[in-house]
Design a protein around this motif. Structure first.
Motif, PDB file in Angstrom:
ATOM      1  N   PRO A 224       0.813  -1.218   0.000  1.00  0.00           N
ATOM      2  CA  PRO A 224       0.000   0.000   0.000  1.00  0.00           C
ATOM      3  C   PRO A 224       0.844   1.264   0.000  1.00  0.00           C
ATOM      4  CG  PRO A 224      -0.119  -1.106   2.124  1.00  0.00           C
ATOM      5  CD  PRO A 224       0.535  -2.052   1.182  1.00  0.00           C
ATOM      6  N   ALA A 225       1.989   1.235   0.691  1.00  0.00           N
ATOM      7  CA  ALA A 225       2.872   2.411   0.682  1.00  0.00           C
ATOM      8  C   ALA A 225       3.395   2.665  -0.724  1.00  0.00           C
ATOM      9  CB  ALA A 225       4.025   2.210   1.657  1.00  0.00           C
ATOM     10  N   ALA A 226       3.741   1.586  -1.445  1.00  0.00           N
ATOM     11  CA  ALA A 226       4.281   1.734  -2.799  1.00  0.00           C
ATOM     12  C   ALA A 226       3.243   2.322  -3.752  1.00  0.00           C
ATOM     13  CB  ALA A 226       4.756   0.379  -3.319  1.00  0.00           C
ATOM     14  N   HIS A 227       1.978   1.958  -3.577  1.00  0.00           N
ATOM     15  CA  HIS A 227       0.933   2.561  -4.408  1.00  0.00           C
ATOM     16  C   HIS A 227       0.906   4.070  -4.218  1.00  0.00           C
ATOM     17  CE1 HIS A 227      -0.513  -1.551  -4.926  1.00  0.00           C
ATOM     18  NE2 HIS A 227      -1.369  -1.111  -5.823  1.00  0.00           N
ATOM     19  N   HIS A 228       1.028   4.503  -2.984  1.00  0.00           N
ATOM     20  CA  HIS A 228       1.038   5.942  -2.718  1.00  0.00           C
ATOM     21  C   HIS A 228       2.351   6.580  -3.151  1.00  0.00           C
ATOM     22  CE1 HIS A 228      -2.798   6.440  -0.638  1.00  0.00           C
ATOM     23  NE2 HIS A 228      -2.599   5.250  -0.111  1.00  0.00           N
ATOM     24  N   PHE A 229       3.438   5.805  -3.176  1.00  0.00           N
ATOM     25  CA  PHE A 229       4.704   6.346  -3.672  1.00  0.00           C
ATOM     26  C   PHE A 229       4.554   6.850  -5.108  1.00  0.00           C
ATOM     27  CE2 PHE A 229       7.973   3.913  -0.853  1.00  0.00           C
ATOM     28  CZ  PHE A 229       7.555   4.662   0.241  1.00  0.00           C
ATOM     29  N   VAL A 230       3.778   6.131  -5.906  1.00  0.00           N
ATOM     30  CA  VAL A 230       3.561   6.559  -7.296  1.00  0.00           C
ATOM     31  C   VAL A 230       3.020   7.983  -7.331  1.00  0.00           C
ATOM     32  CG1 VAL A 230       2.233   6.132  -9.396  1.00  0.00           C
ATOM     33  CG2 VAL A 230       3.224   4.212  -8.134  1.00  0.00           C
ATOM     34  N   ILE A 231       2.068   8.254  -6.468  1.00  0.00           N
ATOM     35  CA  ILE A 231       1.455   9.565  -6.421  1.00  0.00           C
ATOM     36  C   ILE A 231       2.432  10.603  -5.877  1.00  0.00           C
ATOM     37  CG2 ILE A 231      -0.440  10.890  -5.413  1.00  0.00           C
ATOM     38  CD1 ILE A 231      -1.837   8.019  -5.162  1.00  0.00           C
ATOM     39  N   HIS A 232       3.087  10.267  -4.794  1.00  0.00           N
ATOM     40  CA  HIS A 232       3.978  11.220  -4.134  1.00  0.00           C
ATOM     41  C   HIS A 232       5.224  11.535  -4.963  1.00  0.00           C
ATOM     42  CE1 HIS A 232       1.899  11.589  -0.321  1.00  0.00           C
ATOM     43  NE2 HIS A 232       1.761  10.279  -0.259  1.00  0.00           N
ATOM     44  N   PHE A 233       5.731  10.554  -5.697  1.00  0.00           N
ATOM     45  CA  PHE A 233       7.025  10.741  -6.353  1.00  0.00           C
ATOM     46  C   PHE A 233       6.962  10.910  -7.865  1.00  0.00           C
ATOM     47  CE2 PHE A 233       8.479   8.231  -2.512  1.00  0.00           C
ATOM     48  CZ  PHE A 233       8.977   9.345  -1.851  1.00  0.00           C
ATOM     49  N   MET A 234       5.856  10.566  -8.502  1.00  0.00           N
ATOM     50  CA  MET A 234       5.797  10.651  -9.959  1.00  0.00           C
ATOM     51  C   MET A 234       4.952  11.807 -10.478  1.00  0.00           C
ATOM     52  SD  MET A 234       5.606   6.635 -11.062  1.00  0.00           S
ATOM     53  CE  MET A 234       6.830   5.456 -10.456  1.00  0.00           C
ATOM     54  N   SER A 235       4.147  12.423  -9.625  1.00  0.00           N
ATOM     55  CA  SER A 235       3.326  13.554 -10.060  1.00  0.00           C
ATOM     56  C   SER A 235       4.209  14.666 -10.613  1.00  0.00           C
ATOM     57  CB  SER A 235       2.501  14.089  -8.893  1.00  0.00           C
ATOM     58  OG  SER A 235       1.595  13.123  -8.429  1.00  0.00           O
ATOM     59  N   ASN A 236       3.712  15.327 -11.646  1.00  0.00           N
ATOM     60  CA  ASN A 236       4.455  16.426 -12.262  1.00  0.00           C
ATOM     61  C   ASN A 236       4.061  17.734 -11.584  1.00  0.00           C
ATOM     62  OD1 ASN A 236       5.795  18.235 -13.889  1.00  0.00           O
ATOM     63  ND2 ASN A 236       5.165  17.281 -15.803  1.00  0.00           N
ATOM     64  N   HIS A 237       5.028  18.364 -10.932  1.00  0.00           N
ATOM     65  CA  HIS A 237       4.766  19.593 -10.190  1.00  0.00           C
ATOM     66  C   HIS A 237       5.195  20.836 -10.957  1.00  0.00           C
ATOM     67  CE1 HIS A 237       3.718  17.499  -6.411  1.00  0.00           C
ATOM     68  NE2 HIS A 237       4.535  16.581  -6.876  1.00  0.00           N
ATOM     69  N   SER A 238       5.314  20.729 -12.257  1.00  0.00           N
ATOM     70  CA  SER A 238       5.721  21.878 -13.058  1.00  0.00           C
ATOM     71  C   SER A 238       4.644  22.953 -13.014  1.00  0.00           C
ATOM     72  CB  SER A 238       5.970  21.469 -14.514  1.00  0.00           C
ATOM     73  OG  SER A 238       4.753  21.140 -15.155  1.00  0.00           O
ATOM     74  N   ALA A 239       5.057  24.201 -13.261  1.00  0.00           N
ATOM     75  CA  ALA A 239       4.094  25.308 -13.288  1.00  0.00           C
ATOM     76  C   ALA A 239       3.048  25.078 -14.363  1.00  0.00           C
ATOM     77  CB  ALA A 239       4.833  26.620 -13.529  1.00  0.00           C
ATOM     78  N   GLU A 240       3.474  24.513 -15.481  1.00  0.00           N
ATOM     79  CA  GLU A 240       2.556  24.249 -16.594  1.00  0.00           C
ATOM     80  C   GLU A 240       1.432  23.311 -16.169  1.00  0.00           C
ATOM     81  OE1 GLU A 240       2.595  21.731 -20.775  1.00  0.00           O
ATOM     82  OE2 GLU A 240       4.466  22.552 -19.996  1.00  0.00           O
ATOM     83  N   HIS A 241       1.794  22.207 -15.487  1.00  0.00           N
ATOM     84  CA  HIS A 241       0.773  21.254 -15.069  1.00  0.00           C
ATOM     85  C   HIS A 241      -0.086  21.818 -13.943  1.00  0.00           C
ATOM     86  CE1 HIS A 241       2.762  18.319 -17.590  1.00  0.00           C
ATOM     87  NE2 HIS A 241       1.822  17.444 -17.302  1.00  0.00           N
TER      88      HIS A 241
END
Length: 314
Positions: A224-241
């Protein structure tokens, strides 16, 4: 019993669980952190040719495993490209790539080396070599003194110690002849359609289709932690997005997921997994370094999921 022996007709049919309503809605965004902080120079991850971290396909003999985040880090030379990593490299390099906090990165590396060495099986010693503080993100390698504790198996050989049933996309071992690195297109298509890896649905599917479904006390927390890792670590935080989706913390799109998971195609039926080609997309910004994902930060994710769907961890 041999892996896969005696599978019944119900198992062969692979039953898809019906949707289950949560006890409450968490209103969680499909990004790990919502913040107005944005520093392009600090958060932009430069993977262009000529940078320090261009994408390169793994060469023959390089180690890759079932974790896309680790494969990406090695393919971009954050972690060593050969897939053999020390604790110090884990802490430093995963911080640079993903803004993972030092204590979380250290815990993952130490567990891979030390904890797994408590259980020796068939001459192997967990995922790493405690004498050199080195572990493998994929298959095994030769230890410094193999005649003392055996050779490390890498994380592909640590099922139910480090890896576990109901992973993000790798299939359960019993359903895949003992392998932990079989990419389940069903899990991928479901997660991609929602742009949110869903541990609850994956776990229910495994419980209903795998008669030998098992999660040990520690490894049962990893999935379950790894599923949330996808969200926490792969989301694009660029100004554009952030602007396009009106979310100050960025977002996790299907295209970003496809890049990190090495999937091509645009719809169920023509998705193709390209093993070993996991990569950071262009114009991608990690979460702010001032707001890293921490070891303590894992707990709210786990508690919220279990409160929404009581019994999902039982």
């Amino acid at each position: 019993m041999a892996w896969g022996h005696g599978m019944n007709s119900q198992l062969q049919r692979r039953v898809q669980p019906a949707p289950r309503d949560p006890h409450f809605l968490s209103n969680e965004p499909n990004t790990g952190v919502q913040t107005t902080i944005f520093n392009a120079q600090e958060q932009f991850v430069d993977v262009r040719d000529g940078s320090n971290n261009p994408f390169r396909s793994p060469a023959s003999g390089f180690l890759r495993g079932q974790c896309p985040g680790l494969n990406v880090a090695a393919n971009h030379n954050f972690l060593p490209r050969n897939g053999k990593v020390t604790i110090a490299q884990t802490v430093d390099d995963l911080g640079k790539a993903y803004a993972m906090s030092p204590e979380l990165a250290a815990a993952l590396a130490v567990v891979a080396i030390a904890f797994n060495c408590l259980e020796l099986t068939e001459g192997t010693c967990g995922a790493g070599d405690p004498l050199t503080n080195t572990w493998s993100i994929g298959a095994g390698f030769r230890a410094l003194l193999p005649f003392i504790r055996g050779n490390p198996s890498g994380i592909v050989g640590t099922h139910n110690q480090y890896e576990v049933d109901a992973s993000i996309v790798p299939g359960d071992t019993y359903l895949n002849n003992g392998r932990v690195d079989v990419f389940q297109m069903r899990s991928w298509a479901y997660g991609a359609s929602r742009r949110w890896p869903d541990f609850r649905q994956v776990t229910r599917w495994s419980k209903e289709n795998n008669p030998f479904f098992f999660q040990a006390p520690f490894s049962g927390l990893v999935a379950p932690a790894a599923h949330h890792f996808v969200i926490h670590f792969m989301s694009n935080h660029s100004a554009e997005h952030s602007q396009a989706f009106q979310r100050p913390g960025g977002t996790l799109t299907r295209e970003v997921l496809k890049s990190f998971f090495a999937v091509t195609g645009d719809a169920p039926g023509n998705f193709v997994h390209n093993q070993g080609q996991e990569r950071i997309p262009k114009n991608w910004c990690r979460r702010p370094g001032s707001v890293p994902h921490t070891l303590v930060g894992i707990l709210p994710d786990l508690l919220t999921s279990n409160a929404q769907y009581p019994g999902i961890k039982s």
